[in-house]
Design a protein around this motif. Structure first.
Motif, PDB file in Angstrom:
ATOM      1  N   SER A 184      59.316  -4.892 -32.342  1.00  0.00           N
ATOM      2  CA  SER A 184      58.681  -4.886 -30.950  1.00  0.00           C
ATOM      3  C   SER A 184      58.872  -3.341 -30.315  1.00  0.00           C
ATOM      4  O   SER A 184      58.259  -3.015 -29.300  1.00  0.00           O
ATOM      5  CB  SER A 184      58.755  -5.821 -30.085  1.00  0.00           C
ATOM      6  N   CYS A 185      59.870  -2.591 -30.957  1.00  0.00           N
ATOM      7  CA  CYS A 185      60.214  -1.256 -30.347  1.00  0.00           C
ATOM      8  C   CYS A 185      59.308  -0.290 -31.084  1.00  0.00           C
ATOM      9  O   CYS A 185      59.139  -0.236 -32.170  1.00  0.00           O
ATOM     10  CB  CYS A 185      61.754  -0.923 -30.718  1.00  0.00           C
ATOM     11  N   VAL A 186      58.568   0.469 -29.882  1.00  0.00           N
ATOM     12  CA  VAL A 186      57.756   1.323 -30.544  1.00  0.00           C
ATOM     13  C   VAL A 186      58.152   2.729 -30.477  1.00  0.00           C
ATOM     14  O   VAL A 186      57.330   3.702 -30.643  1.00  0.00           O
ATOM     15  CB  VAL A 186      56.280   1.084 -29.570  1.00  0.00           C
ATOM     16  N   HIS A 187      59.444   2.970 -30.208  1.00  0.00           N
ATOM     17  CA  HIS A 187      60.177   4.243 -30.582  1.00  0.00           C
ATOM     18  C   HIS A 187      59.838   5.331 -29.216  1.00  0.00           C
ATOM     19  O   HIS A 187      59.522   6.379 -29.719  1.00  0.00           O
ATOM     20  CB  HIS A 187      59.955   4.738 -31.784  1.00  0.00           C
ATOM     21  N   CYS A 188      59.486   4.733 -28.307  1.00  0.00           N
ATOM     22  CA  CYS A 188      58.783   5.806 -27.282  1.00  0.00           C
ATOM     23  C   CYS A 188      59.715   6.734 -26.518  1.00  0.00           C
ATOM     24  O   CYS A 188      59.539   7.812 -25.898  1.00  0.00           O
ATOM     25  CB  CYS A 188      57.898   5.090 -26.276  1.00  0.00           C
ATOM     26  N   GLY A 189      60.887   5.935 -26.416  1.00  0.00           N
ATOM     27  CA  GLY A 189      62.233   6.808 -25.901  1.00  0.00           C
ATOM     28  C   GLY A 189      62.250   6.680 -24.369  1.00  0.00           C
ATOM     29  O   GLY A 189      63.121   7.339 -23.822  1.00  0.00           O
ATOM     30  N   PHE A 190      61.352   6.091 -23.815  1.00  0.00           N
ATOM     31  CA  PHE A 190      61.693   5.795 -22.345  1.00  0.00           C
ATOM     32  C   PHE A 190      62.922   5.319 -21.826  1.00  0.00           C
ATOM     33  O   PHE A 190      63.471   5.807 -20.860  1.00  0.00           O
ATOM     34  CB  PHE A 190      60.396   4.732 -21.707  1.00  0.00           C
ATOM     35  N   CYS A 191      63.525   4.453 -22.777  1.00  0.00           N
ATOM     36  CA  CYS A 191      64.873   3.974 -22.237  1.00  0.00           C
ATOM     37  C   CYS A 191      65.945   4.875 -22.339  1.00  0.00           C
ATOM     38  O   CYS A 191      67.025   4.777 -21.682  1.00  0.00           O
ATOM     39  CB  CYS A 191      65.300   2.826 -23.298  1.00  0.00           C
ATOM     40  N   LEU A 192      65.752   5.933 -22.984  1.00  0.00           N
ATOM     41  CA  LEU A 192      67.122   7.040 -23.230  1.00  0.00           C
ATOM     42  C   LEU A 192      67.557   7.476 -21.891  1.00  0.00           C
ATOM     43  O   LEU A 192      68.939   7.521 -21.633  1.00  0.00           O
ATOM     44  CB  LEU A 192      66.317   8.241 -24.098  1.00  0.00           C
ATOM     45  N   PRO A 196      69.635   3.198 -26.935  1.00  0.00           N
ATOM     46  CA  PRO A 196      68.910   1.975 -27.411  1.00  0.00           C
ATOM     47  C   PRO A 196      68.038   2.209 -28.446  1.00  0.00           C
ATOM     48  O   PRO A 196      68.139   1.276 -29.394  1.00  0.00           O
ATOM     49  CB  PRO A 196      67.928   1.663 -26.061  1.00  0.00           C
ATOM     50  N   ARG A 197      67.215   3.057 -28.322  1.00  0.00           N
ATOM     51  CA  ARG A 197      66.311   3.396 -29.558  1.00  0.00           C
ATOM     52  C   ARG A 197      67.247   3.746 -30.888  1.00  0.00           C
ATOM     53  O   ARG A 197      67.069   3.005 -32.224  1.00  0.00           O
ATOM     54  CB  ARG A 197      65.488   4.577 -29.388  1.00  0.00           C
ATOM     55  N   GLY A 198      68.075   4.421 -30.941  1.00  0.00           N
ATOM     56  CA  GLY A 198      69.016   4.665 -32.002  1.00  0.00           C
ATOM     57  C   GLY A 198      69.573   3.435 -32.491  1.00  0.00           C
ATOM     58  O   GLY A 198      69.594   3.308 -33.801  1.00  0.00           O
ATOM     59  N   ARG A 199      70.137   2.975 -31.726  1.00  0.00           N
ATOM     60  CA  ARG A 199      70.732   1.442 -32.162  1.00  0.00           C
ATOM     61  C   ARG A 199      69.905   0.476 -32.899  1.00  0.00           C
ATOM     62  O   ARG A 199      70.237   0.003 -33.806  1.00  0.00           O
ATOM     63  CB  ARG A 199      71.574   0.647 -30.955  1.00  0.00           C
ATOM     64  N   ILE A 200      68.694   0.512 -32.466  1.00  0.00           N
ATOM     65  CA  ILE A 200      67.567  -0.439 -33.040  1.00  0.00           C
ATOM     66  C   ILE A 200      67.171   0.010 -34.354  1.00  0.00           C
ATOM     67  O   ILE A 200      67.207  -0.600 -35.056  1.00  0.00           O
ATOM     68  CB  ILE A 200      66.336  -0.552 -31.869  1.00  0.00           C
ATOM     69  N   TYR A 201      67.129   1.593 -34.606  1.00  0.00           N
ATOM     70  CA  TYR A 201      67.019   1.972 -35.806  1.00  0.00           C
ATOM     71  C   TYR A 201      68.068   1.642 -36.639  1.00  0.00           C
ATOM     72  O   TYR A 201      68.043   1.169 -37.957  1.00  0.00           O
ATOM     73  CB  TYR A 201      66.967   3.468 -36.017  1.00  0.00           C
ATOM     74  N   THR A 210      64.035  -1.130 -18.260  1.00  0.00           N
ATOM     75  CA  THR A 210      63.069   0.227 -18.344  1.00  0.00           C
ATOM     76  C   THR A 210      61.965   0.124 -19.321  1.00  0.00           C
ATOM     77  O   THR A 210      60.979   0.616 -19.386  1.00  0.00           O
ATOM     78  CB  THR A 210      64.024   1.336 -18.609  1.00  0.00           C
ATOM     79  N   CYS A 211      62.317  -0.686 -20.623  1.00  0.00           N
ATOM     80  CA  CYS A 211      61.557  -0.769 -21.559  1.00  0.00           C
ATOM     81  C   CYS A 211      59.982  -1.250 -21.334  1.00  0.00           C
ATOM     82  O   CYS A 211      59.954  -2.210 -20.937  1.00  0.00           O
ATOM     83  CB  CYS A 211      61.990  -1.471 -22.657  1.00  0.00           C
ATOM     84  N   PRO A 212      58.953  -0.278 -21.464  1.00  0.00           N
ATOM     85  CA  PRO A 212      57.470  -0.656 -21.188  1.00  0.00           C
ATOM     86  C   PRO A 212      57.062  -1.793 -22.175  1.00  0.00           C
ATOM     87  O   PRO A 212      56.234  -2.471 -21.770  1.00  0.00           O
ATOM     88  CB  PRO A 212      56.808   0.344 -21.312  1.00  0.00           C
ATOM     89  N   SER A 213      57.704  -1.936 -23.424  1.00  0.00           N
ATOM     90  CA  SER A 213      57.319  -2.949 -24.357  1.00  0.00           C
ATOM     91  C   SER A 213      57.964  -4.046 -24.134  1.00  0.00           C
ATOM     92  O   SER A 213      57.574  -5.025 -25.325  1.00  0.00           O
ATOM     93  CB  SER A 213      57.334  -2.078 -25.815  1.00  0.00           C
ATOM     94  N   GLY A 214      58.605  -4.214 -23.385  1.00  0.00           N
ATOM     95  CA  GLY A 214      59.406  -5.587 -23.381  1.00  0.00           C
ATOM     96  C   GLY A 214      60.482  -5.959 -24.585  1.00  0.00           C
ATOM     97  O   GLY A 214      60.473  -7.070 -24.686  1.00  0.00           O
ATOM     98  N   VAL A 215      61.213  -4.913 -24.973  1.00  0.00           N
ATOM     99  CA  VAL A 215      61.968  -5.218 -26.353  1.00  0.00           C
ATOM    100  C   VAL A 215      63.067  -5.858 -25.545  1.00  0.00           C
ATOM    101  O   VAL A 215      63.889  -5.378 -24.662  1.00  0.00           O
ATOM    102  CB  VAL A 215      62.401  -3.799 -26.985  1.00  0.00           C
ATOM    103  N   GLN A 216      63.608  -6.727 -26.279  1.00  0.00           N
ATOM    104  CA  GLN A 216      64.626  -7.857 -25.752  1.00  0.00           C
ATOM    105  C   GLN A 216      66.060  -7.318 -26.561  1.00  0.00           C
ATOM    106  O   GLN A 216      66.633  -7.797 -27.434  1.00  0.00           O
ATOM    107  CB  GLN A 216      64.492  -9.203 -26.077  1.00  0.00           C
TER     108      GLN A 216
HETATM  109  S1  SF4 Z   1      61.796   2.039 -24.111  1.00  0.00           S
HETATM  110 FE1  SF4 Z   1      61.433   0.180 -25.372  1.00  0.00          FE
HETATM  111  S2  SF4 Z   1      60.047   0.544 -27.013  1.00  0.00           S
HETATM  112 FE2  SF4 Z   1      60.614   2.400 -26.116  1.00  0.00          FE
HETATM  113  S3  SF4 Z   1      62.310   3.088 -27.483  1.00  0.00           S
HETATM  114 FE3  SF4 Z   1      63.341   2.157 -25.932  1.00  0.00          FE
HETATM  115  S4  SF4 Z   1      63.471   0.134 -26.554  1.00  0.00           S
HETATM  116 FE4  SF4 Z   1      61.875   1.185 -27.852  1.00  0.00          FE
END
Ligand code: SF4
Ligand code: SF4
Length: 449
Positions: free
Chosen positions: A33-41, A57-62, A94-100
């Motif tokens: 569900s993470c679209v790698h947008c980077g908003f959370c950084l 967060p994005r890096g850890r999800i990778y 922060t995540c706009p995609s609702g990543v849990q």
């Molecule tokens: S804001 Fe959400 S969708 Fe975007 S990179 Fe971070 S976790 Fe992934």
């Protein structure tokens, strides 16, 4: 972005890597569900301090995905990036995609503890923390030696020489947040049942916490007084222990489950309408009992029913409304800054209620700091396990709080209170719990500011 074994530890082998086991690995659907947008950084405190993609967060999800797929191993190079996460959950907000991400990092931490062999010093420090902190009876045995240690002026000596920091930065960090031991720390004298004042509106249970019970017992006493003054009969089962927040946040699966079962059993026959907690981190875990015990056929439903009754003290009071008269805390307007604890703000989405309650105290002017949603670096035991990152975050947080020009800081989490107090260093400004402020206001106690 591709994550290769080379990118994290320069090891070329990609076959038969030791990764996550089959027991609840991070869910690939949640990862996808993470679209790698980077908003959370920009809202991630570990990324802000360490500045590396893998500490975001994005890096850890990778990393989770790559380990799940067997592309890289769970080893020192990868585990360090999970350890650097504060678990503050700002990224979830922060995540706009609702990543849990909360579910992902929770599953990952349990995997790390099971499958990653920590070094001996790391193991020993963690063992010390997991044995001591969730066990108030054991912790209590250390109170007298600590009182003597403080009375004889050892903290000043230890900190001035910097010796402990050289031997073990983690033990030094533990020592540096040690609160002042008082005679109150030795008392545990709240009765089992405390009647409501006036007409009874609710029967509520109160959870005492571990650190809160020993080092912040005035906060528990204030909470009970505020609840009873507002028509609540309060029940405090003496068999209650730790809520499991610490082991749960650090991936100690079996310890967390055992403590959750014990807490549920403590309240089994109390017939309370709600279970009230005044510590942010504990409240978040108590509300997660249904998830923690989801695989336990005997406790699954009991855990869900228990969690449904859990309310943060401020959430509860703002919902049911205060029925008591409130008096000013000072004879002039009181500039107050409320520090959002992450496990209230991000973990439980509670930010309006504490402010609503505090604004009802006559004369209170609430100030808002910049970066209010950024973690103070306490994060449970993070400031003991990752002292350098925590140090930087603590300094930033305190500076932002002081920049508001407030006369007083209020925080609803013992960990935040300890972290902020440490970094206030010499500033005369105090940190009190919102329940203490409400209690003073109800009792007409004036603060000396
Ligand atoms: S804001 Fe959400 S969708 Fe975007 S990179 Fe971070 S976790 Fe992934
Ligand atoms: S929980 Fe906090 S520290 Fe961890 S990835 Fe999310 S924002 Fe960063």
């Amino acid at each position: 972005m591709q994550v290769s074994e080379n990118s994290v530890n320069n090891t070329p082998s990609l076959k038969n890597l030791k990764g996550f086991d089959g027991n609840n690995p991070p869910d690939p659907k949640l990862i996808d569900s993470c679209v790698h947008c980077g908003f959370c950084l920009s809202t991630c405190p570990s990324y802000r301090v360490l500045g590396k993609e893998m500490d975001s967060p994005r890096g850890r999800i990778y990393l989770m995905d790559a380990i799940n797929e067997g592309e890289i191993a769970l080893n020192t190079a990868t585990a360090q990036h999970f350890d650097s996460c504060l678990g503050c959950l700002a990224c979830v907000t922060t995540c706009p995609s609702g990543v849990q991400y909360d579910k992902l990092i929770s599953a990952t931490r349990h995997q790390v503890e099971r499958n990653y062999p920590r070094s001996l010093p790391d193991k020993l420090v963690r063992q010390l923390i997991f044995t001591l902190f969730p066990n108030p009876d054991l912790l209590r045995l250390f109170l007298f030696p600590l009182l003597v240690y403080q009375k004889l002026g050892f903290p000043q000596l230890i900190r001035a020489t910097g010796l402990l920091k050289k031997i073990s930065p983690r033990l030094a960090a533990m020592e540096s947040i040690l609160p002042k031991i008082t005679l109150k720390s030795f008392q545990d004298n709240l009765p089992d049942v405390i009647p409501a004042q006036g007409k009874k509106r609710y029967r509520v249970g109160v959870i005492l916490g571990c650190v809160q019970r020993l080092f912040f017992s005035p906060v528990n006493e204030a909470t009970v007084r505020v609840l009873t003054a507002n028509g609540c009969e309060v029940v405090i089962p003496k068999s209650q222990g730790c809520c499991a927040a610490l082991p749960e946040h650090q991936g100690q699966t079996e310890q967390a489950k055992a403590l959750a079962r014990q807490m549920i059993d403590s309240f089994a026959d109390t017939n309370v309408d709600f279970v009230i907690i005044n510590a942010a981190g504990c409240g978040h875990t108590l509300k997660e009992y249904g998830h923690i015990l989801a695989d336990d056929p005997e406790y699954r439903e009991k855990a869900q029913a228990f969690a449904a009754k859990v309310k943060d003290a401020q959430e509860f009071l703002a919902t049911v409304g205060l029925t008591t008269k409130l008096s000013p805390l000072t004879d002039k307007p009181l500039n107050l800054v409320y520090q959002d604890a992450c496990h209230l703000l991000h973990g439980q989405k509670i930010s309006v209620q504490p402010r609503q309650l505090l604004r009802q105290i006559p004369g209170v002017k609430l100030k808002e700091p910049i970066d209010a949603a950024l973690c103070c670096g306490s994060a449970g035991v993070y400031n003991m396990l990752q002292p350098e990152v925590a140090e930087e975050l603590g300094q930033q947080k305190v500076q932002n709080l002081l920049n508001t020009g407030a006369d007083l800081i209020t925080s609803a989490n013992p960990g935040c209170t300890l972290q902020i107090t440490k970094h206030l260093q010499g500033n005369k400004i105090s940190v009190l719990h919102p329940m203490e402020l409400l209690d003073y206001s109800i009792r007409g106690v004036q603060l000396e500011i």
